[in-house]
Design a protein around this motif. Structure first.
Motif, short mmCIF file in Angstrom:
data_model
loop_
_atom_site.label_atom_id
_atom_site.label_comp_id
_atom_site.label_asym_id
_atom_site.label_seq_id
_atom_site.Cartn_x
_atom_site.Cartn_y
_atom_site.Cartn_z
N THR A 127 0.76 -1.27 -0.10
CA THR A 127 0.02 0.12 -0.12
C THR A 127 0.84 1.28 -0.16
OG1 THR A 127 -1.82 -0.93 1.30
CG2 THR A 127 -1.66 1.30 1.49
N MET A 128 0.51 2.16 -0.97
CA MET A 128 1.37 3.31 -0.93
C MET A 128 0.69 4.40 0.22
SD MET A 128 1.30 6.04 -3.92
CE MET A 128 1.01 5.00 -5.30
N VAL A 129 1.59 4.89 0.81
CA VAL A 129 1.26 6.06 1.80
C VAL A 129 1.75 7.40 1.31
CG1 VAL A 129 1.70 6.81 4.13
CG2 VAL A 129 1.22 4.11 3.55
N LYS A 130 0.84 8.29 1.13
CA LYS A 130 1.31 9.63 1.00
C LYS A 130 2.09 10.28 2.04
CE LYS A 130 -0.74 9.40 -2.91
NZ LYS A 130 -0.10 9.39 -4.15
N THR A 131 3.03 11.00 2.03
CA THR A 131 3.92 11.59 3.07
C THR A 131 3.91 13.25 2.84
OG1 THR A 131 5.80 11.22 2.23
CG2 THR A 131 4.96 9.50 3.76
N GLY A 146 -19.62 22.96 -4.18
CA GLY A 146 -18.76 22.02 -4.51
C GLY A 146 -18.38 21.32 -3.39
N VAL A 147 -17.41 20.39 -3.91
CA VAL A 147 -16.60 19.43 -3.09
C VAL A 147 -15.08 19.11 -3.17
CG1 VAL A 147 -17.00 17.15 -1.90
CG2 VAL A 147 -18.84 18.08 -2.17
N LEU A 148 -14.24 19.24 -2.19
CA LEU A 148 -12.83 18.98 -2.56
C LEU A 148 -12.57 17.92 -1.82
CD1 LEU A 148 -11.45 22.81 -1.87
CD2 LEU A 148 -12.67 21.95 -4.06
N LEU A 149 -11.84 16.81 -2.15
CA LEU A 149 -11.19 15.91 -1.56
C LEU A 149 -9.71 16.31 -1.30
CD1 LEU A 149 -10.76 13.23 -0.36
CD2 LEU A 149 -10.66 12.23 -2.67
N VAL A 190 -12.83 3.92 4.35
CA VAL A 190 -12.48 2.74 4.91
C VAL A 190 -12.59 1.78 3.82
CG1 VAL A 190 -13.29 0.69 6.46
CG2 VAL A 190 -13.05 3.17 7.31
N ILE A 191 -14.17 1.77 3.22
CA ILE A 191 -14.21 0.91 2.03
C ILE A 191 -13.51 1.64 0.98
CG2 ILE A 191 -16.01 -0.36 0.75
CD1 ILE A 191 -15.79 -1.30 3.54
N GLY A 192 -12.89 0.82 0.12
CA GLY A 192 -12.28 1.62 -1.11
C GLY A 192 -10.93 2.29 -0.75
N ARG A 193 -10.40 2.24 0.37
CA ARG A 193 -9.17 3.01 0.72
C ARG A 193 -8.07 2.82 -0.18
NH1 ARG A 193 -7.61 5.98 5.62
NH2 ARG A 193 -5.84 7.07 4.88
N GLU A 194 -7.74 1.54 -0.75
CA GLU A 194 -6.61 1.27 -1.41
C GLU A 194 -6.83 1.77 -2.78
OE1 GLU A 194 -10.18 -1.36 -2.00
OE2 GLU A 194 -9.19 -1.09 -0.16
N GLY A 195 -8.07 1.91 -3.47
CA GLY A 195 -7.85 2.62 -4.60
C GLY A 195 -7.83 4.26 -4.57
N LEU A 196 -8.23 4.78 -3.41
CA LEU A 196 -8.10 6.21 -3.09
C LEU A 196 -6.60 6.47 -2.66
CD1 LEU A 196 -9.23 8.83 -2.66
CD2 LEU A 196 -9.78 8.30 -0.20
N ASP A 197 -6.12 5.59 -2.22
CA ASP A 197 -4.50 5.92 -1.97
C ASP A 197 -3.58 6.07 -3.27
OD1 ASP A 197 -4.99 6.30 0.70
OD2 ASP A 197 -4.42 3.97 1.31
N ARG A 198 -4.34 5.21 -4.33
CA ARG A 198 -3.29 5.36 -5.43
C ARG A 198 -3.61 6.39 -6.12
NH1 ARG A 198 -5.20 -0.25 -5.54
NH2 ARG A 198 -6.76 0.10 -6.87
N LEU A 199 -4.49 7.37 -5.81
CA LEU A 199 -4.65 8.64 -6.44
C LEU A 199 -3.45 9.71 -5.94
CD1 LEU A 199 -8.66 9.13 -6.11
CD2 LEU A 199 -7.29 8.43 -8.29
#
Length: 109
Positions: free
Chosen positions: A1-5, A60-63, A100-109
């Motif tokens: 899993t990639m972790v953004k730092t 609007g929404v920002l992630l 929680v659900i889907g986090r692995e895909g989100l972490d790849r962004l």
């Protein structure tokens, strides 16, 4: 899993900014290019992951990804620099978020 730092090696956390306009849409539209230029700066800095208006266009929404060590200060800084906020056109609700659900895909962004 990639972790953004962060530059200092600290972990980064996800957050949502929910923007709600309280000015007429014509006024919002006149300020939209400055708003989007600001968002492009946030994207280039690695703070903004994705953004867009809600439908119908009432805000609007920002992630966002912010340093885990001082998330409140980082979120306040995002808001403080926002043209819609500085011009008094919108309210910002800033929400640290733990997907929680889907986090692995989100972490790849």
């Amino acid at each position: 899993t990639m972790v953004k730092t962060t530059a200092s090696g600290g972990r980064r956390m996800n957050a949502l900014a929910v923007i709600r306009y309280h000015a007429p849409l014509e006024v919002i539209e006149a300020a939209t290019e400055a708003h989007r230029a600001y968002l492009r700066e946030l994207k280039g800095a690695g703070t903004l992951v994705v953004s867009g208006p809600v439908v119908p266009r009432a805000g609007g929404v920002l992630l966002l990804r912010v340093p885990d060590d001082y998330p409140a200060a980082a979120l306040d800084a995002v808001c403080d620099g926002a043209p819609f906020w500085k011009q008094g056109l919108a309210n910002y609700e800033l929400l640290p978020w733990n997907p929680v659900i889907g986090r692995e895909g989100l972490d790849r962004l």
